[in-house]
Every structure is written in structure tokens, then in C-alpha cells.
Scaffold this motif. Structure first.
Motif, short mmCIF file in Angstrom:
data_model
loop_
_atom_site.label_atom_id
_atom_site.label_comp_id
_atom_site.label_asym_id
_atom_site.label_seq_id
_atom_site.Cartn_x
_atom_site.Cartn_y
_atom_site.Cartn_z
N ASP B 250 0.86 -1.16 0.00
CA ASP B 250 0.00 0.00 0.00
C ASP B 250 0.91 1.22 0.00
OD1 ASP B 250 -1.44 2.19 1.07
OD2 ASP B 250 -2.73 0.92 2.27
N LEU B 251 0.75 2.09 -1.00
CA LEU B 251 1.63 3.24 -1.14
C LEU B 251 1.58 4.17 0.07
CD1 LEU B 251 3.53 4.14 -3.42
CD2 LEU B 251 2.00 2.38 -4.17
N THR B 252 0.48 4.12 0.81
CA THR B 252 0.38 4.98 1.99
C THR B 252 1.47 4.60 3.00
OG1 THR B 252 -1.96 5.21 1.57
CG2 THR B 252 -1.20 5.77 3.78
N ASN B 253 1.72 3.30 3.13
CA ASN B 253 2.79 2.87 4.04
C ASN B 253 4.15 3.32 3.53
OD1 ASN B 253 0.90 1.61 5.66
ND2 ASN B 253 1.03 -0.30 4.49
N TYR B 254 4.31 3.28 2.23
CA TYR B 254 5.56 3.75 1.63
C TYR B 254 5.79 5.22 1.99
CZ TYR B 254 8.73 5.50 -1.94
OH TYR B 254 9.76 6.13 -2.58
N CYS B 255 4.77 6.03 1.81
CA CYS B 255 4.91 7.46 2.06
C CYS B 255 5.20 7.74 3.53
CB CYS B 255 3.65 8.21 1.62
SG CYS B 255 3.37 8.13 -0.15
N GLU B 256 4.63 6.91 4.39
CA GLU B 256 4.92 7.11 5.80
C GLU B 256 6.38 6.82 6.13
OE1 GLU B 256 1.68 5.17 7.79
OE2 GLU B 256 0.42 6.91 7.33
N ALA B 257 6.93 5.82 5.49
CA ALA B 257 8.35 5.53 5.70
C ALA B 257 9.20 6.72 5.24
CB ALA B 257 8.74 4.26 4.95
N LEU B 258 8.79 7.30 4.12
CA LEU B 258 9.52 8.45 3.60
C LEU B 258 9.44 9.63 4.59
CD1 LEU B 258 10.89 8.57 0.83
CD2 LEU B 258 8.92 9.82 -0.02
N ARG B 259 8.27 9.78 5.16
CA ARG B 259 8.08 10.87 6.13
C ARG B 259 8.96 10.66 7.36
NH1 ARG B 259 2.19 12.37 8.49
NH2 ARG B 259 2.25 10.22 9.18
N GLU B 260 9.08 9.39 7.75
CA GLU B 260 9.89 9.08 8.93
C GLU B 260 11.35 9.51 8.70
OE1 GLU B 260 9.08 5.05 10.17
OE2 GLU B 260 10.93 5.05 11.37
N ILE B 261 11.85 9.20 7.52
CA ILE B 261 13.24 9.57 7.21
C ILE B 261 13.39 11.09 7.17
CG2 ILE B 261 15.02 9.49 5.42
CD1 ILE B 261 13.77 6.76 4.62
N SER B 262 12.43 11.73 6.53
CA SER B 262 12.48 13.18 6.40
C SER B 262 12.46 13.86 7.77
CB SER B 262 11.30 13.64 5.56
OG SER B 262 11.23 15.04 5.54
N ALA B 263 11.62 13.33 8.67
CA ALA B 263 11.54 13.92 10.00
C ALA B 263 12.86 13.72 10.74
CB ALA B 263 10.39 13.28 10.78
N ALA B 264 13.46 12.55 10.59
CA ALA B 264 14.73 12.29 11.27
C ALA B 264 15.82 13.22 10.75
CB ALA B 264 15.14 10.83 11.08
N ARG B 265 15.70 13.64 9.50
CA ARG B 265 16.70 14.56 8.94
C ARG B 265 16.36 16.00 9.25
NH1 ARG B 265 18.25 13.48 2.94
NH2 ARG B 265 20.04 14.69 3.64
N LYS B 266 15.26 16.22 9.95
CA LYS B 266 14.82 17.56 10.32
C LYS B 266 14.65 18.45 9.10
CE LYS B 266 16.63 17.38 14.97
NZ LYS B 266 17.44 16.14 14.83
N GLU B 267 14.09 17.87 8.05
CA GLU B 267 13.82 18.67 6.85
C GLU B 267 12.58 19.52 7.08
OE1 GLU B 267 15.57 15.63 3.48
OE2 GLU B 267 13.48 15.47 4.06
N VAL B 268 12.51 20.64 6.34
CA VAL B 268 11.31 21.48 6.42
C VAL B 268 10.16 20.67 5.85
CG1 VAL B 268 10.24 23.62 5.70
CG2 VAL B 268 12.72 23.50 5.99
N PRO B 269 9.14 20.39 6.66
CA PRO B 269 8.07 19.54 6.15
C PRO B 269 7.14 20.29 5.21
CG PRO B 269 7.61 20.18 8.41
CD PRO B 269 8.90 20.83 8.04
N GLY B 270 6.55 19.56 4.25
CA GLY B 270 5.49 20.11 3.41
C GLY B 270 4.16 19.85 4.10
N ARG B 271 3.11 19.65 3.32
CA ARG B 271 1.80 19.45 3.92
C ARG B 271 1.74 18.19 4.78
NH1 ARG B 271 -3.36 19.39 1.00
NH2 ARG B 271 -2.25 18.05 -0.44
N ARG B 272 1.07 18.30 5.91
CA ARG B 272 0.87 17.20 6.85
C ARG B 272 2.14 16.43 7.20
NH1 ARG B 272 -5.09 14.81 6.43
NH2 ARG B 272 -5.99 16.40 5.09
N GLY B 273 3.24 17.16 7.22
CA GLY B 273 4.49 16.54 7.65
C GLY B 273 5.19 15.71 6.60
#
Ligand SMILES: Nc1ncnc2c1ncn2[C@@H]1O[C@H](COP(=O)(O)OP(=O)(O)OP(=O)(O)O)[C@@H](O)[C@H]1O
Ligand SMILES: [Mg+2]
Lengths: 585, 459
Positions: B250-273
């Protein structure tokens, strides 16, 4: 290429930081790594240059070399642009295909202008002529539709000492000009840095419309030669179809289509379709006036950022020849997102929704490159460059930064509406919210050139649509039957305007393009119905018989009347008058 | 290139390890992370700055400490060894066999990120794929080389529907080689069992390649699943000439994994993190569908995603819709009525349908029947809503017929059996049968000559 060399110190996706590039300048192109990947300097900070790299950076790491080129990111301009398909940094995709296969590999290179193409240069200037930037040296028949002017490049001024008819590729010398610094040999090709607008003699307000053959646009929300428009809308609402329709049918001499961060298949569609489509004005294939820039969503994001500038510089170059040029960018949101991504990697202070603080000024300066201008050159020729940008707002929400920044600068707003798209009303342009600030100019022009009743009819039709919207609210509460007869007749007229005039199927061979003359007659017919039915109703004719006239089906099919049989509209109007007159009162 | 080993992990943040004092490391490089207990994980360099490298660990960082690991940089990107023998096999999310079969002897090693397809090299998708599902075949036609996602929501039968498509999909009048590639990202054991046993039951497994990352498998590995799947697909399609259907769920799970990495890198988040580059990242998956001029094979993608809170404007469905060529949307109300497959016909759309239908591809009357069914159903649903507000008595006779049509359409046309494989002719016949509920004068979108030829009354 200069040997002045620096080294990579940091790599983060498409962003590479290099140290030791002496005297490097902002927006200078550099080559990164042994593979010599294309890049551009976008920030300089205490000796470290941040570089956006136009190719995948996997395998690049600290210690690898960086080379200066001492030139800003530039495009090659000259015969051979027409019919080309380029990526965002002007690499010819057809040539890359031939040389490297189906996938774009790193380090792939090929000259932007094909050196194997041979052109006939026909001189216009003569030995002894005093020439300066923008003066026409001669012409080249580039395609059946484009007589390419070879112009004196920027910075060259003096007396022509040699010029003759020659045949050769773009590198062939066509003239020599004796300048204050000595003789300069000029070829058919010149270069221009993409981020710098090409100069013009002066700008003027736009005066004539761009006709598009799209009824809702030409009649209600017209664009001008040299004007700016935006097409925002949620996914699937029809932005790309609108842009493709404009690329096909707009009455411009040159079309530059920039697929910026969108689908590969959409570019294939254009490539396969355009050579087979015939321009209604010139009867030549549309490809003969088209330049394509394709930096699809999966191609490197930095090159996507550049693609819009590559496109507009090519467009300006043709404008400088005195052509009317139209550029479509689909989608400017992807361009803005590319800026956002680079800005994030540079760790700049983010503005709204993470976009850089300079988002609106970049957007404004892009649209500012449009215009109706007097070109450089002593013959004072006139050229126009019109810009149409698609915008793809997240969730279809028009209050987001890219739509808002765009609306502040463009003069025409074609707002796409997913409710209309769901209802399969295409083009799904919301007639209540869209606008054109060129309305007045175009009304004047159309009254003079097409029909004196143009403006009056347009206003009448729009009035009916607006009243319908108000009545709609009421109908939802109390039902159609509760409305007074006169309002129900108005609802019928509004429905006819929507379904029989505004609705236009881009994929139907006969419906895809409508001339202005025919547009006028179609709308006029519907308004005549309303004008004739109203008094009849007052005279006691039954509403139902007015709503079920046989002729209404013919009016619905008037879309398909041949362009060269417009007299059929007279017959239809006659039938309409008779049918209404014949109803019992 | 020499490989280099370091024991200088300095920080561990979420799925990331920061290593100090490295030399010669490059962006995107693959790493081995050896724990002192002998176990091995895989990582990828996300950033290198001077002598510091940020490494994303595919199996996650639990149990890692800055003291107990050795990081070895392998001097190459993430690659998958591909081979025709992968058909019929099951792999984990990193491409390692998990079905007790023999190791794969690669014919080739390919970087899983692939290269962007040259838009000039593409061939336009226009061959009709018959899925046997009426709402797809007749109304939202799928063509070879298209990417058409399922927008679903939790609790809806998207898996059953995806499996049905995988089972039934075929191109008429050809006997081309066909393969299914299945990439599972964070789905449950039960769902995965459902697919595997369904593939086994129907013999589809032989021509399938499965990459499985389940809900309890490492989340970050989900980043590699679609790339493994598509690398295999590109190999089978364009080097072995097969027509490959790729199902990603399910691509939603994929996107969540991507968000997890992005958050760990302290990137400026886009919509809904979600990271600002989510669009670009998703496009490097979806755009790997397609056809190539002069080549036989094709890649057709059916990505499945569950819309958080059933919200179509959530960034995951929203950005997906901006990249794919249409969408099939599932409806919770239809599902609640017990209708399978619960396809929400009105907002669903296949953008490539027009080029895949008509005479010589499906049938001459296809487009007209499609438009008529669509508009009649839209009107019927409207009338039903009106009846709710104003009462049934407010409806005209013709509106009542439309209501009848809409009900029949849902119960007979949309609804079909999970093993019911309707040919396009059967779907068309059913469409005509339903249209016959309405007076002929209402069939304005159908050309008269087709009414004459195909209307049940004229048969
Ligand atoms: N004028 C039209 N006539 C007929 N169909 C249309 C028209 N405009 C749009 N459509 C239909 O709508 C679909 C989506 O249109 P389009 O691809 O232009 O959307 P979009 O706004 O560009 O979406 P995205 O943002 O996802 O790229 C088309 O495939 C087509 O089926
Ligand atoms: Mg589009």
C-alpha cells in the motif's frame, strides 16, 4: 573548459557544495565529478559554492573534482530549434535517444542545434550597412512556417564588411562586422544566458486577442497577443488538455511547449499528434511551428527548475524576430516545487508552506518576460510573447502560495473546477469565477473585426449564466416547478449556453476548434431563442412547448456545422423563428 | 574502488546513522552495517558532508548503538541481481529470496533507482487490457503501459479487487508473454497470505514475482520495495519482451516511511508533515510504467493506496492523482450496501481510455455506451438525492425511471462476482440491457446507428 578546479565537499541529493572554485560567479555552469555532470552555481558563501546538479548525483562524493566553465547556463539559438524536443537544459532528446537508448543516462551530451542540418542563408543586410544588436543580417527558411531571421547578437555593433548568400550548418560564417574592437565573424548561431531576459526596444500594452478556437476562452475570457494567463485546477480537471488545445490552435506564429515536471506520456502524445495535425490558418503541420521542452517529473529536479527558463529564452529569441510567440508551461507548480526543494537543501529560511521567500518575485519576473514589444533592431518590428502557465494546487485549494503569487501578476484567470470535470463538463472552466482583464481591449477589437454585437452578446450571455447560478440555489430548496415561468425559460437558455456553447469536446475532430465567426453565430442563435421565447411566453405560449421545440436539437448540434457552411445558421434561425411563431397563443 | 570500514558511528536518529571520519564516500552508496552479534543490515548514504555521512538503515535502527557496529561502504549504489528465473519466486523487501528456493543467479545487476525513460523513446499506451471487471473495462478502461491507481480506504476490498485484476487481466487477440509483479509494503500477514494463496490457487504464481514487506517488517525497507519491483519489471518487460502488470500495495505505508526519514533529517516539512519532495519521489515510481518505441514489452502499474480518513485531498492520493493517468476510487457507501467491487464510478477516470477503445480494439459502440451509462447514472443519482430532499412525489416520471436505472446499475453492472470474468462484449451487452430501462429518446449520447444495431429491442 577551464582547468580552474575545485573539489566537492558535500552532496545532498541534487545539491553539491564545492570548495576552491576561484572567481566563480553566481549562475555559472560547472561540471561535477569525473563524469562531468552538468551543474549551476546557485549560492556562494565564504568560498563554498552551492551547485544544483542537473543529473542524478549518485556516486558523487567529497574529494571529487569540479570544473568551471566560465559561462552562465545558456541556450543555443539559431535554425534547428523548430521541431526539436529538448530536456530542461536544452539537450535534444531525440539525439540522446539515438545515441544512448531509451533511458537518459548520466553525462549524455549532444549539441542543442543539429550540426548535420544544412541551411540556406539569404542576406538582407548589405556590405557597408551600419548594424547593431537586433538588426537582421539575413534569413533562413527553417520550416514551412518559420522564416528564421539571423540577427546581430548582443554586444556587436559596426559596419558590415562581408556578407553573402551561403549554405551550411549553423556554424557557417554568414557575415563579418567591423566593430570598434576589430572585425567580428558572425555565424547563424548565438548563445544567451537563460536567466537574463533578452532586451527589447520598448514594451507596449497588448491590443489584439489570441484566438484559440476554444469557445469559453475566446468569447468569455480572452487572452491577448503578449498577455499572461494561468490555468489552475486540481488533478484531472483539464489543465493539460487546455494547454494542448492552445498549443494546437492558438493563432501564434511559434509555440513553445514546456512540460515541466509532468508525465512522459503527455509529451509522447504531443510528439505523435502534432506532426499529423494541420494548422487551420496555414494548412501546414503544427509541428512546423513548435518547440518542445520536456523535463518530466522523474527527470532530475534541478533541470526541471531550469526548463522554464530554457523555454522562455527560446521563446524570446523568436519574439525578437518579430513573431507572435506563445509559451505554455505545464505545470508551474512543479517548477515552484523544484525551487522549494533546492531552497530546502540550501537550508534557507522557508516562507509559506516551505516555499522560499523569493517565490513570488521569481514567479512575477517569469511572467514579466511576456509582452507586446518593439524588438531590438532598426526596423522597429513588433513581436509578442504570451505566457500561459498551468498551476497544480495541492488538494485543489486555490489559496495556496503558488496560485496566489501567480494571480497577483497574470491578467487572465481560467479557473478549473473539479465539480464540472466530474460532471464531464469540459473544458471545466468555471464561468463564474474566471476572469480576463483584457476583456475591454478584446471587446473593442472583436466588435470591429468580427461583429458589432460581440460585446453585447457576450454580456447578455454572461448575465444569463449569473442569474442561473442565483436561481440554482432556489431550485435546490424548492424544486424547479416552484419557479416562475420566466425564470424557467431563463434556466433553459442558461442550460443551452452551457451545454451547446461552453461545452467543447477537445477530442472530437469537428468540435475541437471553432472559428470566431462561428462562435459568434452559435451564441447568437441561443440568445435569439431566448429573445424570441420571452415575448412568446408573455403572449401566453405554453412554457413546455417552448422547452420542447424540435429546433432545439438542431441548435445543440450546431457545434458540428462545418466552418465553410456557416450560412446554415441563417436557416436555423429562420426555423427557430417559424417554430416559435407557429406555437398557439 | 576500495571498500572502507568504519566503527565511528556518532549519532543514531530514527532510521539514520551518522558516521564520522569517512573518506571517499559517495552519495547514494550502499553500505553493510555489521553488528557485533554478527547480524547484518543494509544502508544507503543520504548525504555526505566532508568526512561525515548520513546513512539510512533499511532494516531500522533498533538495537543499534554507536558502539556495536561496523559500517562498510561498498562503493556502489543499491543493485538488484535480476534473472528470468525470478518468476514464481518470493523475495523480501530487499530482494532476498524468502521462499526456501535456490539462490537466484543474476543475469544482470541493475541499480534499483533506474534511469528516467527518455520521453522521446516512449510509445503511447493504446492497447486495451480486459480485466473482466465491467466498471474498469467499459467505463475506466485500462491500457497497456498505463499507471492507474486504486484509491481505497481502510476496510475496503481493494486487495480482492487487485487480485482479481491480476488473475483475469489479458489482452484480446494475442498470446503475448505476461507476468505479474507484486510489491507489498507494510500490509498484514493475512492480506499477504490472501495474495500468495490466490496466486497459487489460480496458477498465477508461476508467472509472478513477489516482493514482500509486511506490517512487522522494517518500515524503511518499504522505500526499496517498489524500486526492486520496478527494476525487475523493466528487465522482464524491455529485455525479455514480457507484458508486466505491477501491483504495489500500500503506497500509503511507503509514504509514511519516507516521512519518517524526512523527520529524522529535520527537513522542512510540506503538507501534513510529508516531505516537500514527495511528488518527485512518487513520480520516480509511477513514471516507470510505460511502453518503449520498437520494443515488445510493457509495464502497467496498479498502485493501491488507502486514503487517510477517506480524504481524497490528503497529500498521498492528491500527489498520486497528479502523476498517474486517472484513478479508480472505492466507495464506502457501496461497500456498505454489500456491493463488490465497490467502484465509485463518477469520480473514477482512466485518462487513457479514449485511445484504447472503439472499433478494432473493443467495439465501435464502446465510447457512446460508456458516455451514456455515465451520464444516466449521474442523473439517476441526482434524482435520488432530490427525492431525499423533496420526496419521491416531487420526481417526474422520467426521473423515476432514472432512479430505477441507477439502482439496477449498482446492483447488476457495478456488482459482480469475485470470480466473474466478464468479457468486454458481456459488459457491453449488460450496459445495453440497463440502458433499455430508459426510453430511447433519452439515449442522446449514443449514435442512432448503434441504437439500431445493439439496442435489445432491435435484436
Ligand atoms: N476539453 C476536454 N474535452 C474532453 N475531455 C476533456 C477535456 N478536458 C479534459 N478532459 C478529460 O479530463 C481528463 C484530465 O484532463 P487533464 O489531463 O488535462 O487534467 P490535468 O488538470 O492536467 O490533471 P493533472 O494535474 O493530473 O495533470 C482528460 O484525460 C480527459 O479525459
Ligand atoms: Mg496535466
Amino acid at each position: 573548459m577551464s582547468n580552474a578546479q575545485g573539489v566537492v565537499v558535500k552532496v545532498s541529493g541534487p545539491l553539491v557544495v564545492a570548495r576552491g572554485l576561484k572567481n566563480a560567479r553566481m549562475y555559472e555552469m560547472v561540471r561535477v565529478g569525473e563524469g562531468r555532470l552538468f551543474g549551476e552555481i546557485i549560492e556562494i558563501r565564504s568560498g563554498d559554492c552551492s551547485i544544483q546538479v542537473y543529473e542524478e548525483t549518485e556516486g558523487i562524493g567529497p574529494g571529487q573534482p569540479v570544473f568551471r566553465t566560465e559561462e552562465a547556463l545558456s541556450v543555443e539559438l539559431g535554425p534547428g530549434l523548430i521541431r526539436s524536443i529538448y530536456d530542461g537544459v536544452q539537450r535534444p532528446l531525440d539525439k540522446l535517444h539515438a545515441a544512448f537508448g531509451e533511458y537518459i543516462v548520466r553525462g549524455a551530451e549532444s549539441p542543442a542545434l543539429d550540426r548535420n542540418l544544412i541551411w540556406d542563408f539569404v542576406p538582407v543586410a548589405k556590405v557597408g550597412d551600419q548594424v547593431a544588436h537586433g538588426d537582421v543580417l539575413g534569413t533562413v527558411e527553417e520550416s514551412k512556417l518559420v522564416n528564421h531571421k539571423i540577427m546581430v547578437p548582443f554586444g556587436v555593433e559596426g559596419q558590415v564588411s562581408k556578407i553573402a548568400a551561403v549554405t551550411g550548418n549553423v556554424d557557417t560564417v554568414v557575415a563579418t562586422v567591423d566593430t570598434a574592437k576589430g572585425p567580428v565573424e558572425l555565424t547563424m548561431v548565438q548563445r544567451w544566458p537563460v536567466r537574463k531576459p533578452r532586451p527589447v526596444a520598448r514594451k507596449m500594452p497588448p491590443v489584439s486577442p489570441i484566438t484559440t478556437g476554444q469557445r469559453v476562452l475566446d468569447m468569455f475570457f480572452p487572452l491577448t497577443q503578449g498577455g499572461t494567463a494561468c490555468v489552475p485546477g486540481p488533478f484531472g480537471s483539464g489543465k493539460t488538455v487546455v494547454q494542448h488545445q492552445l498549443a494546437k490552435w492558438a493563432n501564434a506564429n511559434i509555440v513553445v511547449y514546456v512540460g515541466c515536471g509532468e508525465r512522459g506520456n503527455e509529451m509522447t502524445d504531443v510528439l505523435q499528434e502534432f506532426p499529423a495535425l494541420i494548422d487551420p490558418v496555414s494548412n501546414e503541420p503544427l509541428m512546423e511551428r513548435t518547440v518542445l521542452i520536456a523535463n518530466t517529473s522523474n527527470m532530475p529536479v534541478a533541470a526541471r527548475e531550469a526548463s522554464v527558463f530554457t523555454g522562455i529564452t527560446i521563446a524570446e529569441y523568436f519574439r525578437d524576430m518579430g513573431f507572435s510567440v506563445a509559451l505554455m508551461a505545464d505545470s508551474t507548480s512543479r517548477w515552484a516545487e523544484a525551487m522549494r526543494e533546492m531552497s530546502g537543501r540550501l537550508e534557507e529560511m522557508p516562507g509559506e508552506e516551505g516555499y522560499p521567500a523569493y517565490l513570488s518575485s521569481r514567479i512575477a519576473s517569469f511572467y514579466e518576460r511576456a509582452g507586446n514589444v518593439i524588438c531590438k533592431g532598426s526596423d522597429e518590428r513588433q513581436g509578442t510573447l504570451s505566457l500561459i502557465g498551468a498551476v497544480s494546487p495541492p488538494g485543489g485549494d486555490f489559496s495556496e502560495p503558488v496560485v496566489q503569487a501567480t494571480l497577483r501578476v497574470v491578467k487572465v484567470f481560467w479557473g478549473l473546477d473539479d465539480k464540472l470535470a466530474f460532471a464531464r463538463h469540459f473544458p471545466a472552466i468555471n464561468w463564474l469565477t474566471s476572469y480576463s482583464l483584457y476583456q475591454e481591449v478584446v471587446d473593442k477589437y472583436s466588435n470591429e473585426n468580427y461583429d458589432p454585437a460581440w460585446q453585447a452578446n457576450r454580456q447578455k450571455a454572461m448575465g444569463i449564466l449569473q442569474q442561473e447560478a442565483e436561481l440554482d440555489e432556489l431550485v435546490r430548496l424548492v424544486g424547479m416547478d416552484a419557479l416562475p415561468m420566466s425564470d424557467r425559460l431563463l434556466m433553459q437558455a442558461a442550460k443551452m449556453i452551457r451545454e451547446d456553447f461552453l461545452h467543447q469536446n477537445a477530442f472530437d475532430e469537428r468540435d475541437t476548434y471553432t472559428s470566431l465567426k462561428k462562435q459568434f453565430r452559435m451564441l447568437d442563435l441561443i440568445l435569439s431563442y431566448f429573445d424570441l421565447a420571452k415575448p412568446a411566453l408573455e403572449e401566453g405560449v405554453l412554457l413546455n412547448s417552448l422547452l420542447s421545440l424540435d429546433v432545439l436539437e438542431d441548435i445543440a448540434r450546431a457545434k458540428l456545422i462545418d466552418e465553410d457552411k456557416l450560412e446554415e445558421f441563417d436557416a436555423l434561425k429562420e426555423t427557430l423563428t417559424q417554430e416559435i411563431a407557429a406555437l398557439p397563443r | 574502488m576500495v571498500t572502507r570500514e568504519y566503527r565511528t558511528a556518532r549519532e543514531i536518529v530514527g532510521p539514520l546513522v551518522l558516521v564520522d571520519g569517512v573518506e571517499g564516500v559517495t552519495f547514494g552508496e550502499l553500505t553493510d552495517i555489521k553488528l557485533d552479534d554478527g547480524s547484518l543490515r543494509r544502508g544507503r548514504v543520504l548525504e555526505v558532508n566532508g568526512d561525515k555521512a548520513v546513512v539510512q538503515v533499511f532494516e531500522g535502527t533498533s538495537d543499534l548503538s554507536t558502539e556495536n557496529l561496523t559500517i562498510k561502504f561498498l562503493g556502489k549504489g543499491t543493485e538488484l541481481g535480476v534473472s528470468g528465473d525470478m518468476l514464481g519466486r518470493v523475495f523480501d523487501g530487499f530482494g532476498r529470496p524468502i521462499d526456501d528456493g535456490p539462490a537466484i543467479i543474476p543475469e544482470k545487476w541493475l541499480n534499483i533507482n533506474g534511469n528516467p525513460m527518455n520521453p522521446f523513446s516512449r510509445d503511447y499506451p493504446n492497447e486495451f487490457i480486459q480485466t473482466g471487471i465491467s466498471t474498469i473495462d467499459l467505463l475506466n478502461t485500462l491500457v497497456r503501459g498505463q499507471k492507474l491507481p486504486f484509491f481505497s480506504a481502510s476496510g475496503l476490498p481493494h486487495s480482492r479487487m487487485a487480485a482479481q485484476v491480476a488473475r483475469q487481466a489479458k489482452v484480446l487477440r494475442t498470446d503475448d508473454k505476461f507476468a505479474v509483479i507484486f510489491g507489498a509494503m507494510g500490509i498484514t500477514f493475512e492480506e499477504s497470505e490472501f495474495f500468495i494463496s490466490d496466486f497459487r490457487r489460480t496458477g498465477a504464481l508461476e508467472r509472478a514475482v513477489l516482493f514482500m514487506n509486511l506490517a512487522d517488517d522494517p518500515a524503511i525497507e518499504r522505500i526499496s520495495v517498489p524500486r526492486m519491483a520496478l527494476t525487475t519489471a523493466e528487465f522482464l518487460a524491455f529485455e525479455k519482451g514480457m507484458h508486466v502488470l505491477v501491483i504495489l500495495t500500500d503506497l500509503t505505508n511507503y509514504c509514511e516511511a519516507l516521512r519518517e526519514i524526512s523527520a529524522a533529517r529535520k527537513e522542512v516539512p510540506g503538507r501534513r508533515g510529508y516531505p516537500g519532495y514527495l511528488y518527485t519521489d512518487l513520480s520516480t515510481i509511477y513514471e516507470r510504467a510505460g511502453r518503449i518505441k520498437g520494443k515488445n514489452g510493457s509495464i502497467t502499474q496498479l498502485p493501491v493506496l488507502t486514503m487517510p480518513e477517506d480524504d481524497k485531498t490528503h497529500p498521498i492520493p492528491d500527489l498520486t492523482g497528479y502523476i498517474t493517468e486517472g484513478q479508480i476510487i472505492m466507495s464506502r457507501p457501496l461497500h456498505a450496501q454489500g456491493i463488490y467491487p465497490p467502484v465509485d464510478v463518477l469520480p473514477s477516470l482512466s485518462r487513457l481510455k479514449d485511445k484504447g477503445i472503439g472499433d478494432g480494439k473493443t467495439r465501435e459502440d464502446h465510447a457512446d455506451v460508456m458516455n451514456q451509462l455515465y451520464s444516466a447514472y449521474a442523473r439517476g443519482k441526482n434524482s435520488k438525492e432530490l427525492a431525499v430532499v423533496l420526496g419521491e412525489s416531487a420526481l417526474s416520471d422520467i426521473d423515476l425511471l432514472y432512479v430505477k436505472f441507477a439502482d439496477a446499475f449498482e446492483n447488476r453492472f457495478i456488482r459482480q462476482g469475485e470470480d466473474e470474468n466478464r468479457s468486454i462484449d458481456e459488459s457491453l451487452a449488460l450496459g445495453w440491457e440497463l440502458l433499455a430501462i430508459l426510453p430511447k429518446s433519452e439515449l442522446k449520447r449514443v449514435n442512432d446507428k448503434y441504437i439500431e444495431k445493439y439496442h435489445p429491442e432491435n435484436k
